[in-house]
Design an enzyme around this catalytic site. Structure first.
Site, PDB file in Angstrom:
ATOM      1  CG  HIS A 209     -38.484  24.804 114.533  1.00 47.11           C
ATOM      2  ND1 HIS A 209     -37.158  24.585 114.787  1.00 47.11           N
ATOM      3  CD2 HIS A 209     -38.596  26.135 114.244  1.00 47.11           C
ATOM      4  CE1 HIS A 209     -36.497  25.732 114.671  1.00 47.11           C
ATOM      5  NE2 HIS A 209     -37.345  26.698 114.347  1.00 47.11           N
ATOM      6  CD  GLU A 212     -42.638  28.774 113.403  1.00 48.13           C
ATOM      7  OE1 GLU A 212     -42.158  27.764 112.851  1.00 48.13           O
ATOM      8  OE2 GLU A 212     -42.203  29.943 113.200  1.00 48.13           O
ATOM      9  CG  ASP A 290     -37.540  31.884 114.717  1.00 49.08           C
ATOM     10  OD1 ASP A 290     -36.801  30.926 114.446  1.00 49.08           O
ATOM     11  OD2 ASP A 290     -38.751  31.893 114.407  1.00 49.08           O
ATOM     12  CG  ASP A 291     -35.479  33.146 111.204  1.00 48.93           C
ATOM     13  OD1 ASP A 291     -34.507  32.496 110.783  1.00 48.93           O
ATOM     14  OD2 ASP A 291     -36.545  32.615 111.565  1.00 48.93           O
TER      15      ASP A 291
HETATM   16  N1  ADE Z   1     -36.343  28.302 109.482  1.00 52.72           N
HETATM   17  C1  ADE Z   1     -35.934  29.528 109.800  1.00 52.72           C
HETATM   18  N2  ADE Z   1     -36.825  30.105 110.632  1.00 52.72           N
HETATM   19  C2  ADE Z   1     -37.812  29.214 110.834  1.00 52.72           C
HETATM   20  C3  ADE Z   1     -38.997  29.206 111.610  1.00 52.72           C
HETATM   21  N3  ADE Z   1     -39.390  30.252 112.336  1.00 52.72           N
HETATM   22  N4  ADE Z   1     -39.785  28.106 111.572  1.00 52.72           N
HETATM   23  C4  ADE Z   1     -39.422  27.050 110.843  1.00 52.72           C
HETATM   24  N5  ADE Z   1     -38.316  27.010 110.114  1.00 52.72           N
HETATM   25  C5  ADE Z   1     -37.505  28.079 110.110  1.00 52.72           C
HETATM   26 ZN    ZN Z   2     -36.946  28.745 114.383  1.00 50.61          ZN
END
Ligand code: ADE
Ligand code: ZN
Length: 350
Positions: A209, A212, A290-291
């Protein structure tokens, strides 16, 4: 066994009623713990007799309002603590694979955060026992192939990451690589150079990552210091024209997660999302979730949201799907097989 790509299935994917047909896609940026739906979190808390501090589902749902990455991570780690047994991890993975397959995902490289579990007393063996069962049976049960990418938590001591690498080696059939996640700002990639060098020596793929919430310089140091083969997010790269030129020239894959970027306020509104500018700049971008349990949707929900907000064309959506397979860690022959399936589903000659 090869996943099915028959005409019936294409019809099923088209029939989601949202007007944006789902294409076969590789999911390259999804955190397993980020697929924990609130209902499953409540059920696992009850099964394990580890009560959550919310009175019920409605109260829990009110906690899903985020102001930035850290505010999300606080809830993400809190709910991850309901995961305790191999069965919990297997149930979570199977639930994710079922949802992903229904949205067109044919291959998934799934992030897992072992330190979120080992740090509270759940051994790596427990995590991997559950994941091993689910990942090894994903193709047969859900029609998608699955591999894990173990992420180092960048807000913890890099020495922990270095110690984790050799412990991953017994699970090489499931674990395809390492990544870097959690709170980004103030935790530059170079802190993890040694952990990544160990992973490279062990033959693991490397992603990270970067960009972001953190600056474009983190994208550069992920590439140069960590040897990252893909950058997760990378949206802040657009602030640096010379970095954009490099990313285009080297065709560095960027795994972009539109619903996440809006939910965590990295981007104000979906209409402002840089994805189209990234495509126009010739970058190798693909769209991911992502989540998904936290940000309002799985892979195709992201494609739909960004299509509506930015007016993406069918050709651009095909490029995104193709890029996802090109950027994957699948063997070349598998990539070609999936690319043909994308072409067939997109209605053009292969
Ligand atoms: N862990 C879970 N989702 C994340 C995200 N978007 N950015 C960084 N760490 C994460
Ligand atoms: Zn992520």
């Amino acid at each position: 066994m090869a996943p099915p790509y028959g005409p019936d299935e294409r019809g099923a994917l088209d029939g989601q009623g949202d007007g944006v047909p789902a294409l076969p896609t590789a999911e390259l940026h999804v955190h397993l713990e980020g697929t924990l739906e609130p209902e499953l979190a409540v059920a696992l808390a009850a099964r394990n007799r580890t009560p959550l501090r919310y009175a019920g589902l409605d109260e829990l749902r009110q906690a899903y309002a985020f102001s930035d990455l850290q505010s999300f991570l606080d809830l993400y780690y809190e709910l991850s603590a309901v995961l305790r047994t191999p069965e919990d991890f297997a149930d979570l993975a199977h639930a994710y694979f079922a949802r992903a397959a229904a949205q067109g995902v044919r291959h998934a490289e799934v992030f897992v955060d072992p330190q979120a579990h080992t740090s509270r007393g759940v051994p790596l063996e427990v995590v991997m026992a559950g994941l091993g069962e689910a990942f090894r049976t994903a193709e047969q049960r859900h029609g998608l192939t699955a591999r894990a990418i173990v992420c180092f938590l960048r807000d913890r001591d890099p020495a922990e990451a270095e110690a984790l690498v050799p412990q991953l080696l017994p699970y090489r059939d499931v674990i395809v690589g390492v990544g870097l996640d959690s709170a980004e700002v103030g935790r530059p990639p170079e802190l993890f150079e040694r952990a990544y060098a160990l992973a490279a020596d062990a033959g693991l793929h490397r992603v990270a990552h970067a960009g972001e919430e953190g600056p474009p310089a983190y994208v550069e140091s992920a590439l140069d210091g960590l040897g990252a083969e893909r950058i997760d997010h990378g949206i802040r790269s657009l602030e640096d024209a010379s970095l954009v030129a490099r990313l285009r020239e080297e065709q560095v894959p960027l795994t972009v997660c539109p619903l996440s970027n809006v939910a965590l306020r990295c981007v104000d509104r979906m209409a402002d999302h840089p994805l189209r500018r990234m495509l126009d700049a010739g970058l190798l971008v693909s769209v991911h979730s992502d989540d998904p349990a936290y940000f309002g949707g799985y892979l195709h929900d992201n494609v739909t949201a960004v299509t509506r907000a930015l007016g993406l064309t069918a050709g651009q959506r095909r490029t995104l799907a193709e890029n996802s397979f090109r950027a994957s860690f699948l063997p070349e022959a598998e990539k070609q097989r999936h690319l043909k399936a994308v072409a067939a589903a997109a209605g053009a000659p292969a």
